[in-house]
Enzyme design. Sequence first.
Site, PDB file in Angstrom:
ATOM      1  N   HIS A 213      -8.981   0.578  -4.483  1.00  0.00           N
ATOM      2  CA  HIS A 213      -7.578   0.184  -4.301  1.00  0.00           C
ATOM      3  C   HIS A 213      -7.411  -1.314  -4.499  1.00  0.00           C
ATOM      4  CE1 HIS A 213      -6.558   4.128  -2.466  1.00  0.00           C
ATOM      5  NE2 HIS A 213      -7.812   4.067  -2.043  1.00  0.00           N
TER       6      HIS A 213
ATOM      7  N   ASP B  93       1.000   1.791  -3.799  1.00  0.00           N
ATOM      8  CA  ASP B  93      -0.186   1.969  -2.952  1.00  0.00           C
ATOM      9  C   ASP B  93      -0.418   0.742  -2.051  1.00  0.00           C
ATOM     10  OD1 ASP B  93      -2.806   2.287  -2.005  1.00  0.00           O
ATOM     11  OD2 ASP B  93      -3.736   2.203  -3.985  1.00  0.00           O
TER      12      ASP B  93
END
Length: 559
Positions: free
Chosen positions: A372, A197
């Site tokens: 994130h 990610d």
Amino acid sequence: MSKKNPQDKLLVFALGGVGEIGKNMYVIQYGNDIVVVDSGLKFPEEDMLGIDIVIPDITYLTDNRDKVRGIIITHGHEDHIGGLPYVLRHLNVPVYATKLTLGLIEGKLKEAGLLGETKRILINADSVLELGSITASFFKTNHSIPDSVGVCLDTPEGTIVHTGDFKFDFTPVNDQYADLQRIAEIGKRGVLALLSDSTNAERPGMTPSESNVGVELTEIFRKSQQRVVVATFASNVHRIQQVFNAAMATKRKVAIVGRSMVNVVTIAGELGYLNIPEGMIIEPEEVNKMAADRVVVLCTGSQGEPMSALTRMARSTHRKIDILPGDTVIIAATPIPGNERDVGRTVDELFRLGANVIYGPGSVSGVHVSGHGSQEELKLMLNLIKPEYFMPIHGEYRMLRQHAKLGEAVGVDPDKIFICDIGDTVEFQGGVGRKGSKVPSGNVLIDGLGVGDVGNIVLRDRKLLSQDGILVVVVTLSKQDGTIKSGPDIISRGFVYVRESEGLLDEANRIVTTTLHKLMNDKVNEWASLKTNVKDALGRFLYEQTRRRPMILPIIMEV
């Protein structure tokens, strides 16, 4: 795991999610076995006029449908599950997901009428799946929705690890810690390639813990003398839990407004992912009957979406709830790139109504943290996995580029880092990775019930119509002698206001008539030539007069 076949290659590629935020879909193929990870959607860009959502082009998967062993879903966000109702219509394969993720998927499939015919398989972090020659196992991660997992795919050529969306939250709201030990063990066994990610690859440091938001919310609830309205992503179950916790601590009741918010709270509550005290939830109709300092409204609209609950409240068009002077509105999310203007407009309207609005980046307001990982967490993942090859995924190009630099900084060989576009394959054979050929890929646009029936040509026409409008020219010709029987009639939409432009349209009429007479005299009677000549002559004249280029649509009939 199956034996290695010297002829077979391992292919890894993205059909969505690289060079963009959204519509995540990643494909791992060894020989005749394909495993798909995630099946998301993204929201349209500004130039995609009238488009509702965008999903990946799955031509490669439908062409190889007999090889697809299943779709593994890492977590329940729209950019990872939103494409399923469309994909499963063309690709009826098993879907593997954790409990909450599966609950959210089932809601979508039910709406699409696909629930009965889709094989859904519940997994957890300890599951092991045999998918042909590929073995899938999982590890727990932290994200802004519970039940998020990373995926480890063992193939005869080596191990591929897909992190899913992740951060390392050492004080998670639901006490579900990332499984650092298992991640390290996978790294120790040896990993051929890591797909990780990249969303926050540009942000230095660590992403703060979600539990920090709870402290801030409780403080705001306590200080507010009147009602508090909290807008956040419906899928951010941890944030929703903290709204309930803060309401409990400050003796407030919670009204839930917005279809997707009601939906997620219902599913997450039923599956045990939300701890909601008895009697905490009230109906929106009851809000106005209660003391203002005893109410919290939890709603959608953190992105300024035109039809969302918060936007309607800001415009005073919500049927049940009005914003009153002195109310506190908390926007507990940061705008997705492209939504800044809509969010700004909503904030303006809320201020006009006399509300105290708390919004802005997490570091300023403290009411939002990202789900994130920032640079230090991305480095930690790279260090734990120690991959030989590295593919940054889930991000726009600049994010992938920045993540690649982080990979180099922690010792990955720059020649073994692949920054890919959608459709670019990376192939591994004999332990060596290289860029392979491209597979079909792109955007499938969904407009209403139409899937893929709106393409570039239609979008180009919509753009032209939105800029300069349309002019329709209707003429009836005689079949016998080619004379004009009726017309030309000129209809204008979005070009000029007819009543104020009679002179211009009369002249346009004359030009069409002259052009047609000239063509008749020259014995030109193919319709294509007639239409082209009318368009050209009229287009030149209108551009000279107005400096605009409306779409010109000649309709010629014969009687």
